[in-house]
Design a protein around this motif. Structure first.
Motif, PDB file in Angstrom:
ATOM      1  N   GLY A 180       0.771  -1.228   0.000  1.00 54.94           N
ATOM      2  CA  GLY A 180       0.000   0.000   0.000  1.00 54.94           C
ATOM      3  C   GLY A 180       0.804   1.281   0.000  1.00 54.94           C
ATOM      4  N   ARG A 181       2.127   1.197   0.188  1.00 50.02           N
ATOM      5  CA  ARG A 181       2.930   2.420   0.236  1.00 50.02           C
ATOM      6  C   ARG A 181       3.007   3.101  -1.131  1.00 50.02           C
ATOM      7  NH1 ARG A 181       6.351  -1.263   2.682  1.00 50.02           N
ATOM      8  NH2 ARG A 181       7.728  -0.987   0.913  1.00 50.02           N
ATOM      9  N   GLY A 182       3.095   2.321  -2.201  1.00 50.70           N
ATOM     10  CA  GLY A 182       3.148   2.921  -3.544  1.00 50.70           C
ATOM     11  C   GLY A 182       1.887   3.692  -3.863  1.00 50.70           C
ATOM     12  N   LEU A 183       0.731   3.127  -3.517  1.00 55.07           N
ATOM     13  CA  LEU A 183      -0.528   3.840  -3.744  1.00 55.07           C
ATOM     14  C   LEU A 183      -0.632   5.076  -2.860  1.00 55.07           C
ATOM     15  CD1 LEU A 183      -3.030   0.885  -4.180  1.00 55.07           C
ATOM     16  CD2 LEU A 183      -2.015   2.337  -5.950  1.00 55.07           C
ATOM     17  N   PHE A 184      -0.026   5.021  -1.675  1.00 55.02           N
ATOM     18  CA  PHE A 184       0.017   6.206  -0.815  1.00 55.02           C
ATOM     19  C   PHE A 184       0.789   7.324  -1.513  1.00 55.02           C
ATOM     20  CE2 PHE A 184       2.214   8.718   2.487  1.00 55.02           C
ATOM     21  CZ  PHE A 184       1.108   9.299   3.086  1.00 55.02           C
ATOM     22  N   LEU A 185       1.914   6.977  -2.147  1.00 53.60           N
ATOM     23  CA  LEU A 185       2.671   7.974  -2.902  1.00 53.60           C
ATOM     24  C   LEU A 185       1.831   8.558  -4.040  1.00 53.60           C
ATOM     25  CD1 LEU A 185       6.181   6.310  -3.129  1.00 53.60           C
ATOM     26  CD2 LEU A 185       5.550   8.322  -1.788  1.00 53.60           C
ATOM     27  N   VAL A 186       1.113   7.692  -4.743  1.00 54.75           N
ATOM     28  CA  VAL A 186       0.237   8.168  -5.825  1.00 54.75           C
ATOM     29  C   VAL A 186      -0.786   9.141  -5.258  1.00 54.75           C
ATOM     30  CG1 VAL A 186      -1.472   7.492  -7.558  1.00 54.75           C
ATOM     31  CG2 VAL A 186       0.590   6.100  -7.240  1.00 54.75           C
ATOM     32  N   GLN A 187      -1.379   8.782  -4.141  1.00 56.72           N
ATOM     33  CA  GLN A 187      -2.386   9.634  -3.510  1.00 56.72           C
ATOM     34  C   GLN A 187      -1.789  10.985  -3.095  1.00 56.72           C
ATOM     35  OE1 GLN A 187      -3.704   8.457   0.483  1.00 56.72           O
ATOM     36  NE2 GLN A 187      -5.794   8.611  -0.311  1.00 56.72           N
ATOM     37  N   GLN A 188      -0.583  10.985  -2.557  1.00 56.46           N
ATOM     38  CA  GLN A 188       0.022  12.210  -2.043  1.00 56.46           C
ATOM     39  C   GLN A 188       0.587  13.125  -3.133  1.00 56.46           C
ATOM     40  OE1 GLN A 188      -0.089  13.201   1.314  1.00 56.46           O
ATOM     41  NE2 GLN A 188      -1.579  11.557   1.155  1.00 56.46           N
ATOM     42  N   LEU A 189       1.145  12.547  -4.185  1.00 58.66           N
ATOM     43  CA  LEU A 189       1.845  13.347  -5.191  1.00 58.66           C
ATOM     44  C   LEU A 189       0.981  13.749  -6.384  1.00 58.66           C
ATOM     45  CD1 LEU A 189       5.281  11.497  -5.228  1.00 58.66           C
ATOM     46  CD2 LEU A 189       4.686  13.629  -4.051  1.00 58.66           C
ATOM     47  N   SER A 190      -0.149  13.089  -6.558  1.00 57.19           N
ATOM     48  CA  SER A 190      -0.981  13.413  -7.713  1.00 57.19           C
ATOM     49  C   SER A 190      -2.066  14.418  -7.340  1.00 57.19           C
ATOM     50  CB  SER A 190      -1.622  12.146  -8.287  1.00 57.19           C
ATOM     51  OG  SER A 190      -2.535  11.582  -7.369  1.00 57.19           O
ATOM     52  N   ARG A 191      -2.519  15.133  -8.351  1.00 61.95           N
ATOM     53  CA  ARG A 191      -3.645  16.050  -8.175  1.00 61.95           C
ATOM     54  C   ARG A 191      -4.915  15.233  -7.970  1.00 61.95           C
ATOM     55  NH1 ARG A 191      -5.764  20.087 -12.877  1.00 61.95           N
ATOM     56  NH2 ARG A 191      -3.594  20.713 -12.862  1.00 61.95           N
ATOM     57  N   GLU A 192      -4.994  14.167  -8.751  1.00 62.08           N
ATOM     58  CA  GLU A 192      -6.162  13.288  -8.728  1.00 62.08           C
ATOM     59  C   GLU A 192      -5.717  11.929  -9.242  1.00 62.08           C
ATOM     60  OE1 GLU A 192     -10.740  13.649 -10.375  1.00 62.08           O
ATOM     61  OE2 GLU A 192      -9.359  15.301 -10.714  1.00 62.08           O
ATOM     62  N   TRP A 193      -6.364  10.851  -8.778  1.00 63.48           N
ATOM     63  CA  TRP A 193      -6.052   9.530  -9.290  1.00 63.48           C
ATOM     64  C   TRP A 193      -7.277   8.637  -9.117  1.00 63.48           C
ATOM     65  CZ3 TRP A 193      -5.304   4.676  -6.745  1.00 63.48           C
ATOM     66  CH2 TRP A 193      -5.515   4.698  -5.374  1.00 63.48           C
ATOM     67  N   GLY A 194      -7.270   7.521  -9.831  1.00 62.11           N
ATOM     68  CA  GLY A 194      -8.382   6.592  -9.715  1.00 62.11           C
ATOM     69  C   GLY A 194      -8.082   5.305 -10.454  1.00 62.11           C
ATOM     70  N   THR A 195      -9.057   4.427 -10.437  1.00 67.44           N
ATOM     71  CA  THR A 195      -8.911   3.133 -11.087  1.00 67.44           C
ATOM     72  C   THR A 195     -10.274   2.664 -11.586  1.00 67.44           C
ATOM     73  OG1 THR A 195      -8.132   0.857 -10.794  1.00 67.44           O
ATOM     74  CG2 THR A 195      -9.143   1.905  -8.886  1.00 67.44           C
ATOM     75  N   HIS A 196     -10.256   1.907 -12.649  1.00 63.83           N
ATOM     76  CA  HIS A 196     -11.462   1.219 -13.093  1.00 63.83           C
ATOM     77  C   HIS A 196     -11.049  -0.078 -13.787  1.00 63.83           C
ATOM     78  CE1 HIS A 196     -10.523   3.685 -16.666  1.00 63.83           C
ATOM     79  NE2 HIS A 196     -11.028   2.689 -17.354  1.00 63.83           N
ATOM     80  N   GLU A 197     -11.951  -1.027 -13.753  1.00 65.85           N
ATOM     81  CA  GLU A 197     -11.671  -2.336 -14.321  1.00 65.85           C
ATOM     82  C   GLU A 197     -12.887  -2.805 -15.098  1.00 65.85           C
ATOM     83  OE1 GLU A 197      -9.621  -6.538 -12.919  1.00 65.85           O
ATOM     84  OE2 GLU A 197      -9.793  -4.882 -11.525  1.00 65.85           O
ATOM     85  N   ASP A 198     -12.605  -3.457 -16.222  1.00 65.61           N
ATOM     86  CA  ASP A 198     -13.670  -4.062 -17.014  1.00 65.61           C
ATOM     87  C   ASP A 198     -13.132  -5.364 -17.596  1.00 65.61           C
ATOM     88  OD1 ASP A 198     -12.144  -3.390 -19.284  1.00 65.61           O
ATOM     89  OD2 ASP A 198     -13.276  -1.555 -19.619  1.00 65.61           O
ATOM     90  N   SER A 199     -13.836  -5.946 -18.545  1.00 66.41           N
ATOM     91  CA  SER A 199     -13.421  -7.243 -19.089  1.00 66.41           C
ATOM     92  C   SER A 199     -12.082  -7.166 -19.826  1.00 66.41           C
ATOM     93  CB  SER A 199     -14.495  -7.787 -20.028  1.00 66.41           C
ATOM     94  OG  SER A 199     -14.702  -6.886 -21.105  1.00 66.41           O
ATOM     95  N   ALA A 200     -11.675  -5.978 -20.252  1.00 74.29           N
ATOM     96  CA  ALA A 200     -10.399  -5.809 -20.967  1.00 74.29           C
ATOM     97  C   ALA A 200      -9.217  -5.677 -20.018  1.00 74.29           C
ATOM     98  CB  ALA A 200     -10.469  -4.592 -21.874  1.00 74.29           C
ATOM     99  N   GLY A 201      -9.456  -5.383 -18.743  1.00 70.91           N
ATOM    100  CA  GLY A 201      -8.364  -5.236 -17.785  1.00 70.91           C
ATOM    101  C   GLY A 201      -8.601  -4.091 -16.830  1.00 70.91           C
ATOM    102  N   ARG A 202      -7.510  -3.644 -16.236  1.00 70.85           N
ATOM    103  CA  ARG A 202      -7.588  -2.585 -15.230  1.00 70.85           C
ATOM    104  C   ARG A 202      -6.776  -1.382 -15.687  1.00 70.85           C
ATOM    105  NH1 ARG A 202      -6.484  -4.831  -9.873  1.00 70.85           N
ATOM    106  NH2 ARG A 202      -4.615  -5.601 -10.894  1.00 70.85           N
ATOM    107  N   VAL A 203      -7.301  -0.199 -15.395  1.00 66.63           N
ATOM    108  CA  VAL A 203      -6.592   1.053 -15.639  1.00 66.63           C
ATOM    109  C   VAL A 203      -6.444   1.764 -14.295  1.00 66.63           C
ATOM    110  CG1 VAL A 203      -6.625   3.315 -16.767  1.00 66.63           C
ATOM    111  CG2 VAL A 203      -7.578   1.311 -17.947  1.00 66.63           C
ATOM    112  N   VAL A 204      -5.215   2.129 -13.975  1.00 65.29           N
ATOM    113  CA  VAL A 204      -4.964   3.021 -12.846  1.00 65.29           C
ATOM    114  C   VAL A 204      -4.407   4.299 -13.464  1.00 65.29           C
ATOM    115  CG1 VAL A 204      -3.764   3.366 -10.662  1.00 65.29           C
ATOM    116  CG2 VAL A 204      -4.424   1.066 -11.340  1.00 65.29           C
ATOM    117  N   TRP A 205      -4.992   5.406 -13.125  1.00 69.90           N
ATOM    118  CA  TRP A 205      -4.597   6.675 -13.727  1.00 69.90           C
ATOM    119  C   TRP A 205      -4.286   7.694 -12.658  1.00 69.90           C
ATOM    120  CZ3 TRP A 205      -7.458  10.922 -12.480  1.00 69.90           C
ATOM    121  CH2 TRP A 205      -8.733  10.691 -11.952  1.00 69.90           C
ATOM    122  N   PHE A 206      -3.490   8.681 -13.052  1.00 67.47           N
ATOM    123  CA  PHE A 206      -3.232   9.812 -12.162  1.00 67.47           C
ATOM    124  C   PHE A 206      -2.925  11.049 -12.993  1.00 67.47           C
ATOM    125  CE2 PHE A 206       0.979   7.901 -12.700  1.00 67.47           C
ATOM    126  CZ  PHE A 206       1.787   9.004 -12.960  1.00 67.47           C
TER     127      PHE A 206
END
Length: 94
Positions: free
Chosen positions: A62-88
Motif C-alpha cells: 500500500g505504500r506505492g498507492l500512498f505515494l500516488v495519492q500524495q503526489l498526484s492532483r487526482e487519481w483513480g482506477t477502473h476495471e472491465d473485461s479488458a483489464g484494469r486502468v490506474v490513472w493519475f
C-alpha cells in the motif's frame, strides 16, 4: 517530471507483481500533456482487488498507492473485461 517518473514506476511495478499481466500479459503506459498537467494511464490485465492505501512506511503493501495519492492532483482506477486502468494526474509546478 520526477514525481511522474516515480508514480509510473510504482504503478508499473504493481501491475507486474499484482495483476494477471505477470504471467506473460501486457502492461501499457499512456501519457498525455494536458497543458497544466500530465495525465498517465497504466493498463494491465486486471486481477485481485486493490489493497488499502497505507501511510505506514513499515507496511508491506500500500505504500506505492500512498505515494500516488500524495503526489498526484487526482487519481483513480477502473476495471472491465479488458483489464484494469490506474490513472493519475500531476500538475506542472509554477
Amino acid at each position: 517530471m520526477d514525481d511522474v517518473t516515480l508514480l509510473v514506476s510504482e504503478l508499473v511495478t504493481n501491475s507486474v507483481v499484482h495483476s494477471r499481466s505477470r504471467d506473460g500479459g501486457r502492461v501499457t503506459v499512456a501519457m498525455a500533456d494536458c497543458h497544466d498537467m500530465i495525465h498517465v494511464d497504466v493498463v494491465d490485465d486486471g486481477g485481485e482487488a486493490f489493497g488499502p492505501v497505507s501511510d505506514d512506511m513499515l507496511a508491506e503493501n500500500g505504500r506505492g498507492l500512498f505515494l500516488v495519492q500524495q503526489l498526484s492532483r487526482e487519481w483513480g482506477t477502473h476495471e472491465d473485461s479488458a483489464g484494469r486502468v490506474v490513472w493519475f494526474q500531476v500538475a506542472y509546478k509554477a
